[in-house]
Write an enzyme that holds these catalytic residues in place. Structure first.
Site, short mmCIF file in Angstrom:
data_model
loop_
_atom_site.label_atom_id
_atom_site.label_comp_id
_atom_site.label_asym_id
_atom_site.label_seq_id
_atom_site.Cartn_x
_atom_site.Cartn_y
_atom_site.Cartn_z
N CYS A 44 -60.35 -117.68 69.71
CA CYS A 44 -59.41 -117.63 70.82
C CYS A 44 -59.91 -118.55 71.93
O CYS A 44 -61.11 -118.76 72.07
CB CYS A 44 -59.23 -116.24 71.43
SG CYS A 44 -58.80 -114.98 70.23
N ARG B 65 -59.08 -123.38 68.71
CA ARG B 65 -59.74 -122.07 68.61
C ARG B 65 -58.84 -120.99 68.04
O ARG B 65 -59.27 -119.86 67.84
CB ARG B 65 -60.19 -121.62 70.01
CG ARG B 65 -61.28 -122.47 70.54
CD ARG B 65 -61.58 -122.10 71.98
NE ARG B 65 -62.92 -122.54 72.25
CZ ARG B 65 -63.99 -121.75 72.21
NH1 ARG B 65 -63.85 -120.49 71.94
NH2 ARG B 65 -65.18 -122.24 72.43
N TRP C 94 -56.59 -116.25 68.00
CA TRP C 94 -56.87 -116.15 66.58
C TRP C 94 -57.08 -114.67 66.33
O TRP C 94 -58.05 -114.08 66.81
CB TRP C 94 -58.13 -116.94 66.21
CG TRP C 94 -58.37 -116.98 64.74
CD1 TRP C 94 -57.81 -117.81 63.83
CD2 TRP C 94 -59.28 -116.15 64.00
NE1 TRP C 94 -58.29 -117.54 62.57
CE2 TRP C 94 -59.19 -116.52 62.64
CE3 TRP C 94 -60.15 -115.11 64.34
CZ2 TRP C 94 -59.94 -115.90 61.64
CZ3 TRP C 94 -60.89 -114.49 63.35
CH2 TRP C 94 -60.78 -114.90 62.01
N ASN D 271 -61.82 -113.60 74.74
CA ASN D 271 -62.27 -114.24 73.50
C ASN D 271 -63.47 -113.45 73.03
O ASN D 271 -64.42 -113.28 73.79
CB ASN D 271 -62.64 -115.70 73.78
CG ASN D 271 -63.43 -116.31 72.64
OD1 ASN D 271 -63.24 -115.96 71.49
ND2 ASN D 271 -64.33 -117.24 72.97
N GLY D 272 -63.43 -112.95 71.77
CA GLY D 272 -64.56 -112.19 71.25
C GLY D 272 -64.08 -110.90 70.62
O GLY D 272 -62.89 -110.76 70.31
N GLU E 108 -67.91 -128.51 48.58
CA GLU E 108 -67.16 -128.98 49.75
C GLU E 108 -65.74 -129.40 49.33
O GLU E 108 -64.77 -129.12 50.04
CB GLU E 108 -67.93 -130.16 50.39
CG GLU E 108 -67.18 -130.98 51.42
CD GLU E 108 -66.75 -130.19 52.67
OE1 GLU E 108 -67.05 -129.00 52.77
OE2 GLU E 108 -66.05 -130.78 53.50
N LYS F 154 -62.38 -127.78 50.83
CA LYS F 154 -61.37 -128.62 51.50
C LYS F 154 -60.01 -128.39 50.88
O LYS F 154 -59.01 -128.24 51.57
CB LYS F 154 -61.80 -130.08 51.35
CG LYS F 154 -61.55 -130.96 52.51
CD LYS F 154 -62.64 -131.03 53.53
CE LYS F 154 -62.92 -129.72 54.18
NZ LYS F 154 -64.07 -129.72 55.04
N GLU G 33 -58.61 -124.77 51.70
CA GLU G 33 -58.24 -124.44 53.09
C GLU G 33 -56.98 -125.14 53.56
O GLU G 33 -56.26 -124.60 54.40
CB GLU G 33 -59.41 -124.63 54.07
CG GLU G 33 -59.78 -126.04 54.42
CD GLU G 33 -60.93 -126.10 55.43
OE1 GLU G 33 -61.00 -125.26 56.33
OE2 GLU G 33 -61.76 -127.00 55.30
N HIS H 46 -72.14 -121.01 31.56
CA HIS H 46 -72.60 -119.64 31.77
C HIS H 46 -71.48 -118.73 32.28
O HIS H 46 -71.75 -117.69 32.86
CB HIS H 46 -73.80 -119.62 32.73
CG HIS H 46 -74.96 -120.40 32.19
ND1 HIS H 46 -75.71 -119.96 31.13
CD2 HIS H 46 -75.46 -121.62 32.54
CE1 HIS H 46 -76.65 -120.87 30.86
NE2 HIS H 46 -76.51 -121.88 31.70
N LYS I 51 -60.49 -123.69 64.33
CA LYS I 51 -61.50 -124.74 64.26
C LYS I 51 -62.89 -124.21 64.61
O LYS I 51 -63.87 -124.61 64.02
CB LYS I 51 -61.09 -125.86 65.21
CG LYS I 51 -62.01 -127.07 65.20
CD LYS I 51 -61.86 -127.84 63.92
CE LYS I 51 -62.83 -129.00 63.82
NZ LYS I 51 -63.01 -129.39 62.40
O1 M6R Z 1 -68.28 -125.69 64.02
P1 M6R Z 1 -69.06 -125.43 62.77
O2 M6R Z 1 -69.50 -126.67 62.08
O3 M6R Z 1 -70.21 -124.48 63.00
O4 M6R Z 1 -68.05 -124.69 61.80
C1 M6R Z 1 -68.46 -124.19 60.56
C2 M6R Z 1 -67.30 -123.85 59.68
O5 M6R Z 1 -66.48 -122.89 60.30
C3 M6R Z 1 -66.45 -125.08 59.34
O6 M6R Z 1 -67.21 -126.07 58.73
C4 M6R Z 1 -65.28 -124.68 58.41
O7 M6R Z 1 -65.78 -124.27 57.18
C5 M6R Z 1 -64.29 -125.83 58.26
N1 M6R Z 1 -62.96 -125.34 58.40
C6 M6R Z 1 -64.37 -126.52 56.93
O8 M6R Z 1 -63.49 -127.57 56.82
#
Ligand code: M6R
Length: 606
Positions: A2, A27, A74, A98-99, A479, A483, A486, A502, A601
């Site tokens: 947030c 956020r 959020w 926020n929190g 990764e 990607k 998400e 396995h 983000k």
């Molecule tokens: O701001 P940060 O790098 O600490 O964030 C970590 C993860 O939340 C961030 O990398 C998240 O996995 C991304 N959405 C991946 O694309």
């Protein structure tokens, strides 16, 4: 998560609150709202969904107050509906938060028993009633907040305004970042300096446990024991220009294409070009006797850390312990004296990473962070900072921050290797030259991004996708899967290629695309064997490689061609096709690429 903002101004401030919120939408974007004081009364507008819905609401039903708070959400407690949107308020007080308030159920029961009626499912509303309750018992607004804060467990950044007072806002911080902006006869509040950049560059960061009373004439700050304290004001370098998409359809596309430039900047920060030599900041540990490096991070940043584990062990011959931050912080892992703990984070605000950092600090480790935001909490709490110069990353899916993290971490491994004498000067020069070649090779790859269209079109029809890789390509496989899932919402998993037999091989049939990250390195023959195992079971192979699949005996594979590169630098280069495949697949499926559902983000809650 947030984002929160607050303004005490000299004209109607609703539009400025929205402008500040736009810069905090990274956020969270489940709902948004603002509240002001008009003719002594608290009034608010809220809307479900993105900020543009709130803007429409304000156009048809404007607010005129000169003091106000705003929020972009959020959702943690309660669905993303208007009723759960912030600000929450009573007739007396309005709060943005926020929190997470961990003891909100107990507080809610207590307050309900005293006659308070809750209208939302949020934890935040408990704060509103707590303050209102104190004021009904006769406390002044500041005393009421002070009492309320002492009862809150959990994490919070708060902005609070009161009916009947157009010259006072209270801010409080515990576990979530909060910045105060100083204007001329105006004051501001924001989750970060970027939100406040259009209004003022003069920023004071509240410290853990601080709370503050803002008035047009200035701010009084109190520490966790409510003793008055001075906190330094700094000049923020956050740009007041709103970052835009340029000619690109999405921020993610723009950020993918920025990589040659931002990787160059990051490398230039750690490489003395005239000597082809890595220059690291003082890490505060004896690198020669360094017993262990402990790495902790989340999501994409964790995968950057996994690549760094291979580099640090192979190049610098130092043992590396790595875990995702949300697990690491509760494992009670023993820490060796003289150890270095490294935290990787784009935002520098990720709650789990920050908690892991504090755990390691308490265990006497020296703290180094690889962060993209110089003024972030993680950067400020570190003994040394390796800044990535990726610039603001707006797309929720991390792209350029990841490759810049890799660039900084490669330099870290080389620098530590040189200090420990595990690589020669000649090897250092060879590694540095390999890294410096990366931006040019990425540009070449980006120029050929048309080669991904058909494959992405095909992937967009899949229900499940597997990614495989060995060695440093294993984190790249994970990764790639992260990607894809998400932003396209297609189920994807990344596996070590050797682990396939396995278990996961049971998933393979003609409907499951298998993307193999396969640079022609010393593990390549083994990766080819794993590809044959997939081919024998009818799997569709997409081979991302600098080698020719036909020559490698894998003629049925669809080939994504990557330029040849020194194996050290391959993770930086192979990140690009992995990102482009996910991006173009998501575009084919028509998803909201920059703001995918359920995500934010910056993840500032546990
Ligand atoms: O701001 P940060 O790098 O600490 O964030 C970590 C993860 O939340 C961030 O990398 C998240 O996995 C991304 N959405 C991946 O694309």
């Amino acid at each position: 998560m947030c984002g929160i903002v607050g303004i005490i101004g000299n004209k109607p401030i609703a539009e400025d609150l929205v402008e500040a919120l736009r810069r905090l939408e990274y956020r969270g974007y489940d709902s948004a709202g603002v509240a002001t004081v008009e003719d002594g009364k608290l009034v608010r507008r809220r809307a479900e969904g993105k900020l543009r819905n709130l803007e429409k609401r304000l156009l048809s039903d404007p607010l005129q107050g000169h003091i106000g708070i705003g929020h972009t959400r959020w959702a943690t407690h309660g669905r993303p509906t208007e009723v759960n949107a912030h600000p929450h308020m009573s007739a007396t007080v309005s709060v943005v938060h926020n929190g997470i308030i961990e003891n909100f159920r107990a507080l809610k029961e207590e307050l309900t028993a005293c006659g308070h009626v809750f209208e939302s499912d949020t934890d935040t509303e408990a704060i509103v009633h707590l303050i209102t309750d104190e004021m009904q018992k006769g406390a002044s607004p500041t005393k009421a907040v002070e009492h309320a804060l002492s009862k809150l467990q959990g994490a919070f950044a708060l902005g609070i305004i009161f009916s009947g007072d157009e010259d006072m806002m209270i801010a409080a911080r515990k576990g979530s970042p909060l910045a105060i902006g100083h204007g001329k006869d105006e004051m501001y509040l924001g989750s970060d300096a970027i939100a406040l950049a259009p209004f003022t560059p003069e920023i004071t960061y509240l410290e853990e446990g601080d709370w503050a009373v803002l008035r047009r004439s200035g701010v009084e700050i109190f520490d966790v024991e409510s003793k008055p304290v001075k906190r330094q004001a700094i000049r923020s370098v956050a740009s007041s220009l709103m970052v835009d998409k340029g000619n690109h359809r999405h921020f993610m596309a723009k950020e993918i294409h920025e990589q040659p430039e931002v990787i160059s900047h990051t490398l230039a920060n750690y490489i003395d070009m005239s000597k082809a030599k890595v220059v690291l900041p003082d890490l505060g540990v004896d690198l020669v006797t360094l017993p262990r490096v402990t790495i902790s991070a989340c999501g994409t940043a964790y995968y950057a850390g996994l690549v760094a584990k291979y580099w640090l062990e192979q190049i610098a011959r130092v043992p590396v312990e790595i875990d995702i931050a949300s697990e690491f912080r509760y494992r009670e892992a023993p820490m060796p004296p003289g150890g270095l703990a490294v935290f990787i984070s784009q935002s520098g605000e990720t709650a789990d990473t920050l908690a892991a950092l504090r755990y390691c600090k308490a265990k006497g480790q020296k703290i180094a962070s690889v962060v993209n935001v110089r003024t972030s909490t993680i950067a400020r709490e570190s003994d040394s900072v390796l800044l990535t110069l990726a610039g603001p990353e707006i797309g929720v899916a991390s792209t350029k921050a990841f490759t810049c993290q890799l660039a900084a971490l490669a330099c870290l491994a080389i620098g530590i290797g040189r200090a420990r004498g595990t690589i020669s000067r000649e090897q250092e020069i060879a590694y540095v030259e390999a890294l410096l070649e990366v931006p040019r090779l990425i540009s070449a790859l980006l120029a050929e991004d048309g080669q991904f269209n058909d494959i992405a079109q095909h992937l967009s029809q899949a229900r499940d996708v597997l990614y495989l890789g060995r060695g440093v390509s294993f984190p790249l496989a994970m990764e790639g899967a992260l990607k894809l899932k998400e932003i396209s919402y297609i189920h994807a998993e990344g596996y070590a290629a050797g682990e396939l037999k396995h278990g996961p091989i049971a998933l393979i049939d003609e409907n499951v695309p298998v993307i193999v990250v396969a640079p022609e390195d010393e593990l390549f023959p083994k990766t080819i064997s794993n590809m044959q195992e997939v081919a024998a079971r009818g799997g569709q192979i997409i081979m991302i490689s600098d080698a020719d699949p036909v020559a490698a005996g894998c003629e049925q594979a669809i080939h994504i061609s990557v330029p040849k590169v020194n194996p050290l630098a391959s993770p930086l280069l192979y990140a690009i096709p992995v990102q482009l495949l996910a991006y173009q697949t998501a575009v084919s499926r028509g998803t909201d690429v920059d703001q995918p559902r359920n995500l934010a983000k910056s993840v500032t809650v546990e």
